[in-house]
Write an enzyme that holds these catalytic residues in place. Structure first.
Site, PDB file in Angstrom:
ATOM      1  N   LYS A 257       0.831  -1.216   0.000  1.00 18.02           N
ATOM      2  CA  LYS A 257       0.000   0.000   0.000  1.00 18.02           C
ATOM      3  C   LYS A 257       0.869   1.271   0.000  1.00 18.02           C
ATOM      4  O   LYS A 257       2.066   1.219   0.254  1.00 18.02           O
ATOM      5  CB  LYS A 257      -0.927   0.009   1.217  1.00 18.02           C
ATOM      6  CG  LYS A 257      -1.865  -1.202   1.271  1.00 18.02           C
ATOM      7  CD  LYS A 257      -2.773  -1.251   0.072  1.00 18.02           C
ATOM      8  CE  LYS A 257      -3.891  -2.269   0.177  1.00 18.02           C
ATOM      9  NZ  LYS A 257      -3.438  -3.667   0.203  1.00 18.02           N
TER      10      LYS A 257
HETATM   11  C1  LIG Z   1      -9.357  -3.235  -2.095  1.00 17.97           C
HETATM   12  C2  LIG Z   1      -8.845  -3.895  -0.849  1.00 17.97           C
HETATM   13  N1  LIG Z   1      -9.706  -4.150   0.160  1.00 17.97           N
HETATM   14  C3  LIG Z   1      -9.311  -4.725   1.294  1.00 17.97           C
HETATM   15  C4  LIG Z   1      -8.003  -5.093   1.485  1.00 17.97           C
HETATM   16  C5  LIG Z   1      -7.645  -5.790   2.755  1.00 17.97           C
HETATM   17  O1  LIG Z   1      -6.641  -5.159   3.455  1.00 17.97           O
HETATM   18  P1  LIG Z   1      -5.697  -6.024   4.446  1.00 17.97           P
HETATM   19  O2  LIG Z   1      -4.849  -6.894   3.597  1.00 17.97           O
HETATM   20  O3  LIG Z   1      -4.922  -4.964   5.174  1.00 17.97           O
HETATM   21  O4  LIG Z   1      -6.585  -6.782   5.360  1.00 17.97           O
HETATM   22  C6  LIG Z   1      -7.067  -4.853   0.461  1.00 17.97           C
HETATM   23  C7  LIG Z   1      -5.648  -5.167   0.551  1.00 17.97           C
HETATM   24  O5  LIG Z   1      -5.008  -6.002   0.867  1.00 17.97           O
HETATM   25  C8  LIG Z   1      -7.495  -4.261  -0.734  1.00 17.97           C
HETATM   26  O6  LIG Z   1      -6.642  -4.056  -1.740  1.00 17.97           O
END
Ligand SMILES: Cc1ncc(COP(=O)(O)O)c(C=O)c1O
Length: 371
Positions: A165
């Site tokens: 990110k």
């Molecule tokens: C569009 C989107 N939603 C949700 C997530 C979930 O985030 P995390 O991996 O921090 O739980 C991500 C990324 O990994 C994402 O790209």
């Protein structure tokens, strides 16, 4: 980081509110709750929005699976609508047509850092008295046409801090809350349902361990200080890709390649990944193989959520339901995208892609054209 390590506060210490305040300021919201991941943030945001068992939440099939999973966690059903072929975000017209009696909310995703059409979704939500939760996990630094930062429009919105990110704390996330009461609820639910004024180990609601450690918050604060530089480097990289892949002297095999849409009408992308769609008729997986043979890593990205095994089995989805998404998803691949990628490496990737596309057989293009 060192200060935090030397302090006695490795969790629920002073860096937590400091990070929340600084992050909230960055997106223009006074209330933000740091959580252990973007997924945890989506889960708590949906609970705070009032989602319940049996509800339907309209969302996009072209996303990381977490945006749909978070809906399923609460016993609700994700209703997938097709996407806009230009932005690859949820199509507001399809959403308006899909709202039904069981619809409780909308969950648009700002995919690949491009702002979703929030004014349209907010109108639909107001017309039907349903909630909006934004998945802004990939979009820190993006802006809507009116200059509002993505996540700062007054809706519940979730960011993610996984290492790919714009800002990373290793793992982590942030929920932007429209009101102090929403933040209080999310703060409690991330910490096993504990209220701040309660005695230790007394809990007045069901909660989770979705806390973000003070170490992670210290990392987040340090990253926030450099965020403009980070975003600028990512923007430069995306521009360099587009210039190279659209150059007059590019290999002819690149004709028909779809690139991430340029900013339009004032909306501003915060580049997350560099995802292209191979020309219609080219075998995407064969292209990935040809790239690999040239030492270039690429990924099929993103698979359509409704066609993943779990979603097919649980909800009975089949190919052909969401033709724009399926066409885009079938042709999509992510090219190497990280700030350290040198100009020379980027050049090699682009030439390699031309060679790979020239090497793979083309089939007659019977697929739906996305543009
Ligand atoms: C569009 C989107 N939603 C949700 C997530 C979930 O985030 P995390 O991996 O921090 O739980 C991500 C990324 O990994 C994402 O790209």
């Amino acid at each position: 980081m060192l200060e935090t390590l030397r302090s006695r506060h490795l969790s629920l210490g002073p860096r937590l509110p400091a990070f929340e305040r600084a992050f909230g300021e960055r997106v223009g919201s006074p209330h933000a709750s740091a959580v252990s991941s973007g997924t945890a943030g989506l889960h708590l945001a949906l609970r705070a929005a009032g989602v319940e068992t049996g509800d339907e939440v309209i969302t996009t099939p072209l996303s990381f699976v977490a945006s749909a999973n978070a809906i399923v966690y609460e016993g609700a059903r994700p209703v997938f609508c097709d996407i806009d072929p230009r932005t690859l975000n949820l199509d507001p017209e399809a959403v308006a047509a899909a709202v039904g009696e069981r619809t409780r909310g909308l969950l648009p995703v700002h995919i690949f850092g491009y702002p979703a059409d929030m004014p349209a979704f907010e109108r639909i939500a107001a017309d039907h008295d349903v909630f909006v939760v934004e998945d802004a996990c990939e979009a820190l630094g993006a802006e809507h046409a009116d200059g509002t930062p993505v996540g700062g429009r007054g809706n519940l919105a979730t960011f993610g801090f996984y290492p790919n990110k714009q800002l990373t704390t290793g793992e982590g996330g942030m929920v932007i809350c429209p009101e102090a009461t929403t933040k209080a609820r999310i703060d409690s639910e991330r910490n096993q349902g504990r209220a701040p004024n309660m005695d230790w180990l007394d809990h007045d609601r069901l909660g989770f361990n979705y806390r973000l450690s003070d170490l992670a918050c210290a990392l987040g604060l340090a990253q926030l200080e450099r965020l403009d530089q980070i975003l600028e480097a990512r923007r430069r990289l995306a521009v360099a890709y587009a210039e190279r892949l659209e150059a007059d002297d590019r290999p002819a095999a690149l004709d028909g390649l779809d690139l991430p849409c340029p900013d339009s009408g004032g909306d501003r992308r915060s580049p997350f990944a560099y995802v292209v769609q191979v020309p219609h008729g080219a075998d995407r997986d064969a292209v990935i193989g040809e790239l690999r043979a040239r030492g270039i890593d690429s990924k099929p990205y993103l698979p359509a959520i409704h066609l993943m095994s779990f979603y097919r089995e649980r909800f009975g989805h089949r190919e052909g339901e969401l033709p724009v998404c399926e066409d885009v998803s079938r042709r999509s691949l992510a090219l190497p995208f990280f700030p350290e990628l040198s100009e020379g490496q980027l050049e090699r990737v682009c030439w390699g892609l031309g060679e790979a596309l020239a090497a793979v057989p083309r089939t007659a293009d019977t697929a739906l054209r996305a543009s």
